[in-house]
Design a protein around this motif. Sequence first.
Motif, short mmCIF file in Angstrom:
data_model
loop_
_atom_site.label_atom_id
_atom_site.label_comp_id
_atom_site.label_asym_id
_atom_site.label_seq_id
_atom_site.Cartn_x
_atom_site.Cartn_y
_atom_site.Cartn_z
N ASN A 1 0.84 -1.21 0.00
CA ASN A 1 0.00 0.00 0.00
C ASN A 1 0.87 1.25 0.00
O ASN A 1 0.60 2.22 -0.72
N ASN A 2 1.93 1.25 0.82
CA ASN A 2 2.86 2.38 0.84
C ASN A 2 3.53 2.57 -0.52
O ASN A 2 3.72 3.70 -0.98
N LEU A 3 3.87 1.45 -1.15
CA LEU A 3 4.53 1.51 -2.46
C LEU A 3 3.59 2.11 -3.50
O LEU A 3 3.99 2.98 -4.29
N ILE A 4 2.36 1.68 -3.51
CA ILE A 4 1.37 2.16 -4.48
C ILE A 4 1.02 3.62 -4.23
O ILE A 4 0.83 4.41 -5.17
N ASP A 5 0.95 4.01 -2.96
CA ASP A 5 0.47 5.35 -2.60
C ASP A 5 1.56 6.41 -2.53
O ASP A 5 1.30 7.54 -2.12
N ARG A 6 2.78 6.09 -2.93
CA ARG A 6 3.87 7.04 -2.71
C ARG A 6 3.66 8.36 -3.46
O ARG A 6 4.13 9.41 -3.01
N ASP A 7 2.93 8.34 -4.57
CA ASP A 7 2.68 9.59 -5.29
C ASP A 7 1.70 10.49 -4.56
O ASP A 7 1.92 11.69 -4.41
N ILE A 8 0.61 9.92 -4.06
CA ILE A 8 -0.36 10.74 -3.35
C ILE A 8 0.11 11.06 -1.93
O ILE A 8 -0.29 12.09 -1.37
N ASP A 9 0.95 10.20 -1.36
CA ASP A 9 1.50 10.49 -0.04
C ASP A 9 2.31 11.78 -0.05
O ASP A 9 2.35 12.52 0.95
N SER A 10 2.95 12.07 -1.17
CA SER A 10 3.77 13.28 -1.27
C SER A 10 2.93 14.55 -1.26
O SER A 10 3.44 15.65 -1.02
N LEU A 11 1.62 14.41 -1.50
CA LEU A 11 0.73 15.57 -1.56
C LEU A 11 0.05 15.86 -0.23
O LEU A 11 -0.54 16.93 -0.07
#
Length: 299
Positions: free
Chosen positions: A66-76
Amino acid sequence: MNTLAFGAAPSRRDLLSLIKPGIVLANLVSVIGGFGLAARGQVTWSLLDATLWGAALILSAGCVFNNLIDRDIDSLMQRTRQRPLTQGRITPTQALTWGTLLLGSGAWVLGRYTNLLTLAVSLTGFFVYVGLYSLYFKRHSWLGVWVGSIAGAIPPLMGYTAVTHHLGPGAWFLFLIFCLWQIPHAHAIALLHLEDYRRAGLRLLPLTHGEEVVRQRMPYYIGAFLLATLLPFFQGLTGPAYLLVMLTVGGGWLGTTWKTRHHLHLKSWARGHFLFSILAIMILNFMLVLDPTVLFRGP
């Protein structure tokens, strides 16, 4: 080894943060709840130990992916932008390797020391959480909360099937209860972090339909959860103590929701629901273990 691909060795702290220990521990409580309901006071401790270890590894793998997949939105988002993958302290290749190792280890433990049904249930939950929820529904549909609730209802089933080797009525009751609990819990989290989710472009109910819709629907979600918690009693799986406690907890949550549905301070209202949801699920798991143990204890 290609250091450009794998990067510097990540710290133990960063590797640990990828598995989201708080979430894993909370789900393990639900594994114990399902195990306790099925065991009826006759606990095989070695089986419980293996079930918890296997579940912990599978759940940890799901969080890493989940962390791997969400790394783009996590940056926002403000609350997630410091995560290791977002900051580059762990590379995607390292995260993929770490998650795969956890998944394989968990599958081996469950397959070797529990049974194939428990392994299949756990892998189904992993697929729903990673493949359906994280990759698609979380980003594209307000129904993502419902898909996520399916994954969230898997841990108690793992505990239950580890004991029974089958999916009986008790397993389906647990699945329904935990699915329905996830909905108001998830909506409370969404309201607490609404601006973060808006920046990330997620399709959550309060963003697609408005905050007032969530307020209006919340009593119905909690009412459905309350009714579902009563099913184990009417099936004879729990006793009067369970019934009394869950009527008190669920009724208190429902009554509070109804009285405060027009509360002016949205975040305060959401925070109250979040805390009540945690209290409700902890008490539920406690009673799933305690009540059958008391009922079915031998002479």
